[in-house]
Write a protein that holds these residues in place. Structure first.
Motif, PDB file in Angstrom:
ATOM      1  N   THR A  49      -1.339  59.878  40.203  1.00 46.97           N
ATOM      2  CA  THR A  49      -0.462  60.760  39.840  1.00 46.97           C
ATOM      3  C   THR A  49      -0.719  61.224  38.515  1.00 46.97           C
ATOM      4  O   THR A  49      -1.194  60.462  37.682  1.00 46.97           O
ATOM      5  CB  THR A  49       1.131  60.141  40.000  1.00 46.97           C
ATOM      6  OG1 THR A  49       1.251  58.978  39.098  1.00 46.97           O
ATOM      7  CG2 THR A  49       1.394  59.782  41.368  1.00 46.97           C
ATOM      8  N   ASN A  55       3.575  66.286  44.606  1.00 47.48           N
ATOM      9  CA  ASN A  55       4.016  64.784  44.999  1.00 47.48           C
ATOM     10  C   ASN A  55       3.385  64.743  46.437  1.00 47.48           C
ATOM     11  O   ASN A  55       3.814  65.598  47.560  1.00 47.48           O
ATOM     12  CB  ASN A  55       5.358  64.476  45.228  1.00 47.48           C
ATOM     13  CG  ASN A  55       5.670  63.244  45.910  1.00 47.48           C
ATOM     14  OD1 ASN A  55       5.044  62.595  46.394  1.00 47.48           O
ATOM     15  ND2 ASN A  55       7.010  63.056  45.925  1.00 47.48           N
ATOM     16  N   SER A  57       3.427  62.781  49.212  1.00 43.79           N
ATOM     17  CA  SER A  57       4.352  62.264  50.126  1.00 43.79           C
ATOM     18  C   SER A  57       5.260  63.198  50.333  1.00 43.79           C
ATOM     19  O   SER A  57       5.785  63.353  51.493  1.00 43.79           O
ATOM     20  CB  SER A  57       5.213  61.056  49.520  1.00 43.79           C
ATOM     21  OG  SER A  57       4.113  59.924  49.222  1.00 43.79           O
ATOM     22  N   ALA A  58       5.830  64.368  49.508  1.00 39.38           N
ATOM     23  CA  ALA A  58       6.735  65.168  49.928  1.00 39.38           C
ATOM     24  C   ALA A  58       5.906  66.490  50.817  1.00 39.38           C
ATOM     25  O   ALA A  58       6.862  67.605  51.110  1.00 39.38           O
ATOM     26  CB  ALA A  58       7.312  65.829  48.645  1.00 39.38           C
ATOM     27  N   LYS A  75      -4.502  58.894  47.302  1.00 40.76           N
ATOM     28  CA  LYS A  75      -4.633  60.361  46.596  1.00 40.76           C
ATOM     29  C   LYS A  75      -5.052  60.182  45.450  1.00 40.76           C
ATOM     30  O   LYS A  75      -5.049  58.966  44.814  1.00 40.76           O
ATOM     31  CB  LYS A  75      -2.913  60.812  46.683  1.00 40.76           C
ATOM     32  CG  LYS A  75      -1.805  59.878  46.066  1.00 40.76           C
ATOM     33  CD  LYS A  75      -0.545  60.012  46.281  1.00 40.76           C
ATOM     34  CE  LYS A  75       0.048  59.045  45.324  1.00 40.76           C
ATOM     35  NZ  LYS A  75       1.047  58.612  46.024  1.00 40.76           N
ATOM     36  N   THR A  88      -3.150  67.789  43.600  1.00 39.81           N
ATOM     37  CA  THR A  88      -3.253  66.548  44.250  1.00 39.81           C
ATOM     38  C   THR A  88      -4.304  66.614  45.511  1.00 39.81           C
ATOM     39  O   THR A  88      -4.036  67.594  46.325  1.00 39.81           O
ATOM     40  CB  THR A  88      -1.932  65.923  44.587  1.00 39.81           C
ATOM     41  OG1 THR A  88      -1.334  65.795  43.616  1.00 39.81           O
ATOM     42  CG2 THR A  88      -2.013  64.601  45.227  1.00 39.81           C
ATOM     43  N   GLN A 110       1.620  72.878  43.246  1.00 43.57           N
ATOM     44  CA  GLN A 110       2.963  72.655  43.195  1.00 43.57           C
ATOM     45  C   GLN A 110       3.645  74.025  44.042  1.00 43.57           C
ATOM     46  O   GLN A 110       2.919  74.919  44.258  1.00 43.57           O
ATOM     47  CB  GLN A 110       3.260  72.882  41.639  1.00 43.57           C
ATOM     48  CG  GLN A 110       3.151  71.876  40.512  1.00 43.57           C
ATOM     49  CD  GLN A 110       3.762  70.674  40.946  1.00 43.57           C
ATOM     50  OE1 GLN A 110       4.559  70.805  41.573  1.00 43.57           O
ATOM     51  NE2 GLN A 110       3.164  69.606  40.550  1.00 43.57           N
ATOM     52  N   THR A 117       8.673  72.164  48.349  1.00 42.47           N
ATOM     53  CA  THR A 117       7.562  71.469  48.750  1.00 42.47           C
ATOM     54  C   THR A 117       6.368  71.625  48.087  1.00 42.47           C
ATOM     55  O   THR A 117       5.823  72.932  48.204  1.00 42.47           O
ATOM     56  CB  THR A 117       7.804  71.590  50.289  1.00 42.47           C
ATOM     57  OG1 THR A 117       9.055  71.211  50.765  1.00 42.47           O
ATOM     58  CG2 THR A 117       6.901  70.370  50.895  1.00 42.47           C
TER      59      THR A 117
END
Length: 186
Positions: A49, A55, A57-58, A75, A88, A110, A117
């Motif tokens: 990160t 993110n 996971s989202a 990741k 990511t 992003q 999301t």
């Protein structure tokens, strides 16, 4: 089996002290191997990160898991396209209770709206190709992995028999795959 030629020698009987010394010696050897690295060595995997990185996971991934959950295997975050914002890279697969499900590698950006999301903006490896990965790294602006595959349908899905190293870089508005030399087997 022949009988012993004489009494047991003292150095042939293991005691608790022998086992303790052996265990301590092995632990020290493992610790040295884990902690020792060449001078100037740096980790090759980008941080999982980074400030402002999407993110993993989202995100919603374009992978058909038929009711199984999606598993983010690993990741890394880096500014792959040079726009000053980190992306990511996520390696995902279906969280199957058995077997080795194929992996997908996706680049996330992003969300367009705050609180939204993260968006999949690139597919480096499509799970439909039925490949697995190892040696996943992100170094600078380059994503690298060894893709594992199967030479035929007769090869068990647990045991890929083909391997080839690939790198991906951002070039001219898209992610470009750079294949390594062919390898005959894993």
């Amino acid at each position: 089996m022949q009988p012993s030629a004489g009494p047991d020698l003292p150095h042939t009987r293991a005691t608790a002290a022998h086992w303790l010394a052996t265990g301590l010696g092995l632990a020290a050897a493992v610790a040295i191997c884990v902690l020792a690295q060449p001078a100037g060595a740096a980790p090759t995997l980008a941080p999982a990160t980074a400030p402002g990185a999407p993110n993993a996971s989202a995100a919603h991934y374009p992978i058909a898991c038929h009711g199984l959950p999606v598993d983010v295997v690993t990741k890394a975050a880096a500014d792959l396209d040079g726009d000053g914002r980190p992306e990511t890279v996520a390696v995902v697969r279906c969280d199957a209770p058995t077997g080795t499900p194929p992996s997908g590698v996706y680049v996330l950006d992003q969300p367009a709206a705050p609180g939204g999301t993260p968006r999949v903006v690139g597919t480096l490896v499509d799970p439909a190709n039925k490949l697995s990965l190892r040696d996943f790294t992100v170094t600078g602006r380059t994503v690298s992995a060894t893709l594992l595959g199967y030479s035929s349908n007769q090869v068990p899905r647990c045991c890929p028999d083909l391997a080839r190293k690939f790198s991906w870089v951002w070039n001219d508005g898209r992610y470009v795959a750079i294949p390594g030399p062919h390898a005959n087997s894993v």
